[in-house]
Design an enzyme around this catalytic site. Structure first.
Site, mmCIF file in Angstrom:
data_model
loop_
_atom_site.group_PDB
_atom_site.id
_atom_site.type_symbol
_atom_site.label_atom_id
_atom_site.label_comp_id
_atom_site.label_asym_id
_atom_site.label_seq_id
_atom_site.Cartn_x
_atom_site.Cartn_y
_atom_site.Cartn_z
ATOM 1 N N GLY A 1 9.238 -1.542 0.862
ATOM 2 C CA GLY A 1 9.233 -0.455 1.847
ATOM 3 C C GLY A 1 8.900 -0.987 3.244
ATOM 4 N N ASP A 2 7.997 -1.959 3.297
ATOM 5 C CA ASP A 2 7.616 -2.542 4.591
ATOM 6 C C ASP A 2 8.799 -3.322 5.173
ATOM 7 O OD1 ASP A 2 5.146 -1.559 3.815
ATOM 8 O OD2 ASP A 2 4.494 -3.489 3.014
HETATM 9 O O1 TA6 Z 1 3.458 -1.995 0.734
HETATM 10 C C1 TA6 Z 1 2.691 -2.910 -0.022
HETATM 11 C C2 TA6 Z 1 1.383 -3.099 0.637
HETATM 12 O O2 TA6 Z 1 1.730 -3.371 1.928
HETATM 13 C C3 TA6 Z 1 0.518 -4.210 0.117
HETATM 14 O O3 TA6 Z 1 0.894 -5.337 0.775
HETATM 15 C C4 TA6 Z 1 -0.922 -3.750 0.348
HETATM 16 O O4 TA6 Z 1 -1.537 -4.407 1.368
HETATM 17 C C5 TA6 Z 1 -0.778 -2.259 0.486
HETATM 18 O O5 TA6 Z 1 0.597 -1.941 0.632
HETATM 19 C C6 TA6 Z 1 -1.575 -1.528 1.461
HETATM 20 O O6 TA6 Z 1 -1.240 -0.156 1.462
HETATM 21 P P1 TA6 Z 1 -2.102 0.929 2.196
HETATM 22 O O7 TA6 Z 1 -1.300 2.171 2.103
HETATM 23 O O8 TA6 Z 1 -3.410 1.014 1.467
HETATM 24 O O9 TA6 Z 1 -2.292 0.477 3.610
#
Ligand code: TA6
Length: 309
Positions: free
Chosen positions: A251-252
């Protein structure tokens, strides 16, 4: 330049092991530790595609130092607000069948003066930014309205704003009318105040949200792709089929591709193509929030963007 904002930065640790058995000792085969948290992943995927980017947010303690050193090593410009608390660790446990279990810490408590420092830093950075992308959860002590405040600051400096968060942080942040959001289906239903029966209902819902002043909305359909409503037009986007190695960070990477497309003024279809190719390329690597640029280029032609209404 694109600026990414990660208020809840993290060390993303990925443990690869044969099987995770609750209540037993499990030995880990391979460990990856990376600067992470959603916005930092976005920054890395942008940087890997050769586009200028700067990562900001809150970072503190020895984990914060690790994050900053890691970003420097990866050649990613950064300018964080230093905080008293300790930045968090997010753990992704991957077994040999590719099943992933994520354990996400809540993050440090942020003090009032640290939030003020963030407002000021953002005002300085946003002047130089075409796109400012806010991603991820809010750490403890940060009010749910904080994204809306920061969005107004960035928009006031002329930046196009992306918001990728969830739950109440998204609902409140969306009140500031960011340019692009990426809610899930449940969040769209909550907004509309009724459940969503099928794709047509989702499409109508997204178009209604466009009318409220959020021009670009993508809803992920996982490995299948996404449904998007951009400026009152709906698209179904089919992602190429791949053998997923690690889906964390897809997603990122999608947000990263979209930010590149928008910052370069590409047509909507091309933005959706680049976002989807970047998200899919992330699934091909063992690391979270990472792509091989050649994978993105190759996958671009395999993304199918259909206009559906
Ligand atoms: O999208 C995955 C992720 O970015 C992980 O890398 C982890 O750091 C997490 O999500 C963090 O998500 P949040 O919604 O808690 O900021």
């Amino acid at each position: 330049m694109i600026v990414t904002v990660t208020l809840n930065a993290a060390i993303d640790k990925t443990y690869h092991l044969p099987a995770l058995a609750a209540g037993q000792v499990s030995r880990v085969d391979r460990v990856y530790a990376e600067p992470g948290g959603k916005g930092i992943n976005v920054a890395r995927v942008i940087a890997l595609q050769g586009v200028p980017v700067l990562a900001t947010g809150f970072a503190g303690g020895s984990n914060g130092d690790f994050i900053e050193r890691g970003l420097a090593r990866q050649g990613i410009a950064h300018d964080f607000v230093k905080i008293e608390g300790e930045s968090r660790i997010c753990l992704n446990i991957m077994d040999q069948d590719g099943v992933s279990t994520e354990l996400l810490e809540p993050g440090p408590t942020i003090a009032g003066q640290e939030m003020e420092a963030m407002r000021q830093k953002l005002a300085q950075l946003a002047v130089r930014a075409k796109v400012v992308a806010f991603s991820g959860s809010l750490p403890t002590g940060v009010p749910k309205s904080f994204y809306a405040e920061l969005i107004e600051i960035a928009q006031g400096q002329g930046a196009v704003v992306f918001l990728d968060t969830s739950g109440e942080a998204l609902m409140r942040g969306a009140e500031a009318k960011p340019y692009f959001i990426k809610p899930n289906e449940d969040e769209v239903a909550q907004w509309l105040g009724h459940s969503i029966e099928d794709e047509n209902a989702l499409m109508q819902g997204l178009l209604r949200l466009n009318e409220t002043g959020i021009p670009c909305i993508s809803v992920s359909m996982g490995a299948q792709g996404s449904l998007a409503a951009f400026h009152g037009v709906c698209y179904r986007v089919r992602a190429p089929k791949v053998d997923t190695v690690n889906a964390v960070g897809c997603g990122d990477a999608y947000v990263a591709g979209m930010a590149i497309g928008v910052s370069q003024g590409l047509p909507v279809e091309e933005c959706l193509r680049l976002a989807t190719a970047s998200g899919t390329a992330n699934a091909l690597t063992a690391r979270a929030g990472y792509v091989e640029p050649e994978d993105v280029k190759r996958l671009l032609d395999e993304v199918v963007v259909e206009l559906i209404g």
